[in-house]
Design a protein around this motif. Structure first.
Motif, PDB file in Angstrom:
ATOM      1  N   ALA A 158      39.720  49.653  34.497  1.00 52.24           N
ATOM      2  CA  ALA A 158      41.003  49.035  34.826  1.00 52.24           C
ATOM      3  C   ALA A 158      40.733  47.807  35.685  1.00 52.24           C
ATOM      4  O   ALA A 158      39.944  47.870  36.631  1.00 52.24           O
ATOM      5  CB  ALA A 158      41.910  50.011  35.574  1.00 52.24           C
ATOM      6  N   ILE A 159      41.358  46.676  35.329  1.00 51.13           N
ATOM      7  CA  ILE A 159      41.181  45.448  36.083  1.00 51.13           C
ATOM      8  C   ILE A 159      42.524  44.753  36.238  1.00 51.13           C
ATOM      9  O   ILE A 159      43.303  44.662  35.286  1.00 51.13           O
ATOM     10  CB  ILE A 159      40.140  44.524  35.398  1.00 51.13           C
ATOM     11  CG1 ILE A 159      39.933  43.240  36.221  1.00 51.13           C
ATOM     12  CG2 ILE A 159      40.520  44.214  33.964  1.00 51.13           C
ATOM     13  CD1 ILE A 159      38.776  42.397  35.748  1.00 51.13           C
ATOM     14  N   ASP A 160      42.796  44.281  37.442  1.00 49.56           N
ATOM     15  CA  ASP A 160      44.038  43.573  37.721  1.00 49.56           C
ATOM     16  C   ASP A 160      44.115  42.299  36.890  1.00 49.56           C
ATOM     17  O   ASP A 160      43.130  41.569  36.741  1.00 49.56           O
ATOM     18  CB  ASP A 160      44.097  43.232  39.214  1.00 49.56           C
ATOM     19  CG  ASP A 160      45.321  42.421  39.563  1.00 49.56           C
ATOM     20  OD1 ASP A 160      46.404  43.018  39.681  1.00 49.56           O
ATOM     21  OD2 ASP A 160      45.202  41.181  39.699  1.00 49.56           O
ATOM     22  N   HIS A 161      45.281  42.026  36.327  1.00 48.71           N
ATOM     23  CA  HIS A 161      45.479  40.851  35.461  1.00 48.71           C
ATOM     24  C   HIS A 161      46.282  39.786  36.203  1.00 48.71           C
ATOM     25  O   HIS A 161      47.501  39.721  36.134  1.00 48.71           O
ATOM     26  CB  HIS A 161      46.186  41.268  34.171  1.00 48.71           C
ATOM     27  CG  HIS A 161      46.207  40.189  33.129  1.00 48.71           C
ATOM     28  ND1 HIS A 161      47.378  39.658  32.622  1.00 48.71           N
ATOM     29  CD2 HIS A 161      45.191  39.526  32.508  1.00 48.71           C
ATOM     30  CE1 HIS A 161      47.094  38.726  31.732  1.00 48.71           C
ATOM     31  NE2 HIS A 161      45.772  38.619  31.643  1.00 48.71           N
ATOM     32  N   PHE A 162      45.568  38.956  36.972  1.00 49.57           N
ATOM     33  CA  PHE A 162      46.161  37.843  37.710  1.00 49.57           C
ATOM     34  C   PHE A 162      47.305  38.286  38.619  1.00 49.57           C
ATOM     35  O   PHE A 162      48.315  37.596  38.762  1.00 49.57           O
ATOM     36  CB  PHE A 162      46.654  36.760  36.748  1.00 49.57           C
ATOM     37  CG  PHE A 162      45.553  36.099  35.966  1.00 49.57           C
ATOM     38  CD1 PHE A 162      44.736  35.140  36.551  1.00 49.57           C
ATOM     39  CD2 PHE A 162      45.309  36.462  34.645  1.00 49.57           C
ATOM     40  CE1 PHE A 162      43.712  34.544  35.831  1.00 49.57           C
ATOM     41  CE2 PHE A 162      44.296  35.862  33.916  1.00 49.57           C
ATOM     42  CZ  PHE A 162      43.482  34.898  34.521  1.00 49.57           C
ATOM     43  N   GLY A 163      47.150  39.474  39.228  1.00 47.36           N
ATOM     44  CA  GLY A 163      48.145  39.945  40.188  1.00 47.36           C
ATOM     45  C   GLY A 163      49.431  40.438  39.576  1.00 47.36           C
ATOM     46  O   GLY A 163      50.426  40.658  40.280  1.00 47.36           O
ATOM     47  N   THR A 164      49.436  40.635  38.236  1.00 47.69           N
ATOM     48  CA  THR A 164      50.653  41.141  37.587  1.00 47.69           C
ATOM     49  C   THR A 164      50.412  42.552  37.083  1.00 47.69           C
ATOM     50  O   THR A 164      50.519  43.513  37.821  1.00 47.69           O
ATOM     51  CB  THR A 164      51.079  40.204  36.443  1.00 47.69           C
ATOM     52  OG1 THR A 164      49.982  40.049  35.518  1.00 47.69           O
ATOM     53  CG2 THR A 164      51.456  38.827  36.978  1.00 47.69           C
ATOM     54  N   SER A 165      50.106  42.687  35.806  1.00 50.81           N
ATOM     55  CA  SER A 165      49.839  44.008  35.221  1.00 50.81           C
ATOM     56  C   SER A 165      48.369  44.373  35.398  1.00 50.81           C
ATOM     57  O   SER A 165      47.592  43.647  36.020  1.00 50.81           O
ATOM     58  CB  SER A 165      50.221  44.008  33.738  1.00 50.81           C
ATOM     59  OG  SER A 165      49.460  43.024  33.051  1.00 50.81           O
ATOM     60  N   THR A 166      47.973  45.496  34.818  1.00 48.74           N
ATOM     61  CA  THR A 166      46.579  45.954  34.865  1.00 48.74           C
ATOM     62  C   THR A 166      46.077  46.142  33.450  1.00 48.74           C
ATOM     63  O   THR A 166      46.690  46.854  32.653  1.00 48.74           O
ATOM     64  CB  THR A 166      46.468  47.286  35.629  1.00 48.74           C
ATOM     65  OG1 THR A 166      46.955  47.105  36.961  1.00 48.74           O
ATOM     66  CG2 THR A 166      45.028  47.756  35.680  1.00 48.74           C
ATOM     67  N   ASN A 167      44.974  45.472  33.130  1.00 48.21           N
ATOM     68  CA  ASN A 167      44.330  45.666  31.832  1.00 48.21           C
ATOM     69  C   ASN A 167      43.468  46.912  31.871  1.00 48.21           C
ATOM     70  O   ASN A 167      42.704  47.118  32.827  1.00 48.21           O
ATOM     71  CB  ASN A 167      43.462  44.463  31.474  1.00 48.21           C
ATOM     72  CG  ASN A 167      44.277  43.258  31.054  1.00 48.21           C
ATOM     73  OD1 ASN A 167      45.414  43.400  30.592  1.00 48.21           O
ATOM     74  ND2 ASN A 167      43.714  42.079  31.210  1.00 48.21           N
ATOM     75  N   THR A 168      43.559  47.736  30.822  1.00 50.81           N
ATOM     76  CA  THR A 168      42.764  48.966  30.775  1.00 50.81           C
ATOM     77  C   THR A 168      42.082  49.102  29.416  1.00 50.81           C
ATOM     78  O   THR A 168      42.485  48.493  28.428  1.00 50.81           O
ATOM     79  CB  THR A 168      43.639  50.204  31.017  1.00 50.81           C
ATOM     80  OG1 THR A 168      44.635  50.287  29.990  1.00 50.81           O
ATOM     81  CG2 THR A 168      44.309  50.152  32.379  1.00 50.81           C
ATOM     82  N   GLY A 169      41.050  49.914  29.381  1.00 52.10           N
ATOM     83  CA  GLY A 169      40.329  50.190  28.137  1.00 52.10           C
ATOM     84  C   GLY A 169      39.266  51.231  28.399  1.00 52.10           C
ATOM     85  O   GLY A 169      39.178  51.788  29.506  1.00 52.10           O
TER      86      GLY A 169
ATOM     87  N   LEU B 246      37.238  31.929  38.336  1.00 52.11           N
ATOM     88  CA  LEU B 246      37.606  30.658  38.977  1.00 52.11           C
ATOM     89  C   LEU B 246      39.096  30.370  38.847  1.00 52.11           C
ATOM     90  O   LEU B 246      39.648  29.558  39.597  1.00 52.11           O
ATOM     91  CB  LEU B 246      36.799  29.511  38.375  1.00 52.11           C
ATOM     92  CG  LEU B 246      35.282  29.548  38.629  1.00 52.11           C
ATOM     93  CD1 LEU B 246      34.599  28.361  37.959  1.00 52.11           C
ATOM     94  CD2 LEU B 246      34.976  29.575  40.129  1.00 52.11           C
ATOM     95  N   LEU B 247      39.743  31.055  37.914  1.00 51.31           N
ATOM     96  CA  LEU B 247      41.187  30.883  37.728  1.00 51.31           C
ATOM     97  C   LEU B 247      41.990  31.922  38.499  1.00 51.31           C
ATOM     98  O   LEU B 247      43.219  31.943  38.426  1.00 51.31           O
ATOM     99  CB  LEU B 247      41.537  30.956  36.238  1.00 51.31           C
ATOM    100  CG  LEU B 247      40.923  29.872  35.353  1.00 51.31           C
ATOM    101  CD1 LEU B 247      41.331  30.079  33.898  1.00 51.31           C
ATOM    102  CD2 LEU B 247      41.319  28.481  35.828  1.00 51.31           C
ATOM    103  N   GLY B 248      41.294  32.789  39.210  1.00 45.85           N
ATOM    104  CA  GLY B 248      41.977  33.755  40.067  1.00 45.85           C
ATOM    105  C   GLY B 248      41.987  35.183  39.586  1.00 45.85           C
ATOM    106  O   GLY B 248      42.569  36.055  40.246  1.00 45.85           O
ATOM    107  N   MET B 249      41.338  35.475  38.453  1.00 53.47           N
ATOM    108  CA  MET B 249      41.274  36.871  37.994  1.00 53.47           C
ATOM    109  C   MET B 249      40.192  37.604  38.767  1.00 53.47           C
ATOM    110  O   MET B 249      39.067  37.107  38.911  1.00 53.47           O
ATOM    111  CB  MET B 249      40.985  36.942  36.495  1.00 53.47           C
ATOM    112  CG  MET B 249      41.117  38.348  35.929  1.00 53.47           C
ATOM    113  SD  MET B 249      41.004  38.324  34.111  1.00 53.47           S
ATOM    114  CE  MET B 249      41.206  40.070  33.757  1.00 53.47           C
TER     115      MET B 249
END
Length: 206
Positions: free
Chosen positions: A50-61, A188-191
């Motif tokens: 699980a990884i935070d997606h630019f401070g919005t949702s969370t990407n999972t896999g 570098l884009l904040g992810m």
């Protein structure tokens, strides 16, 4: 100190290549006194992320159908585990996203078809019935090896009515910095570079 190659690793790559991979990663396997041997059950072994997606949702896999071997003795408070993680089993629920993650910008599975975890030290509680609390080890991903520490959220053994054998396993968590393994896309884009891992294993006694 005795160096062993697990049968699954030999079968997956062939003995000469497996030996080189383990030696290069510095993850030789030592024998454990009094420990029973368990083979990982691929149907009950996976690594989910699980990884935070630019401070919005969370990407999972997740990655599935793990193989490997476990050595475990609660009486002696010893444990050892080696896992093979097949990268082509990656699933996020989004086929297009799976293709992106499998590319050379992320996991580069064509060049690195498998990842590996090899434990270096197990920790147990001081209770009369000792419980696994933590496992230190090395994670090899994209050809790079770095230490990680897994926290055991649970670990137990039972007699499987299906397998007719003793089965041991549990759930583990950790957080890694993906840039250590060369996965720095979008940082570098904040992810965030922080990735939460949830590992589930079960293994049947041989």
């Amino acid at each position: 100190m005795k160096f062993l190659l697990f049968p699954q690793i030999q079968a997956y790559f062939g003995k000469p290549i497996a030996a080189l991979l383990l030696a290069a990663a510095g993850i030789g396997i030592s024998s454990i006194s009094y420990a029973a041997t368990y083979n990982i059950d691929p149907t009950h072994a996976n690594v989910r992320f699980a990884i935070d997606h630019f401070g919005t949702s969370t990407n999972t896999g997740g990655f599935y159908n793990l193989t490997g071997q476990l050595e475990y003795s609660p009486q002696a408070k010893t444990g050892d585990i080696a896992l093979i993680i097949p990268m082509n089993t990656l699933m996020t629920g989004n086929t297009a996203f799976d293709i992106v993650l499998k590319s050379d910008e992320f996991f580069d599975i064509d060049k690195y078809p498998a990842a590996y975890f090899k434990s270096s030290k197990w920790y147990f509680s001081d209770a009369s019935s000792p419980q696994v609390t933590r496992v230190d080890g090395n994670l090899t991903l994209r050809g790079q090896t770095h230490p990680v520490t897994l926290t055991a959220t649970k670990f137990n053994c039972y007699l499987s009515p299906i397998l007719k054998a003793r089965v041991c396993g549990g759930d583990f968590t950790t957080t890694i910095d993906r840039t250590k393994w060369g996965i720095s896309k979008y940082t570098l884009l904040g992810m965030t570079e922080k990735v939460d891992l949830m590992i589930q294993i079960e293994a049947a006694k041989q």
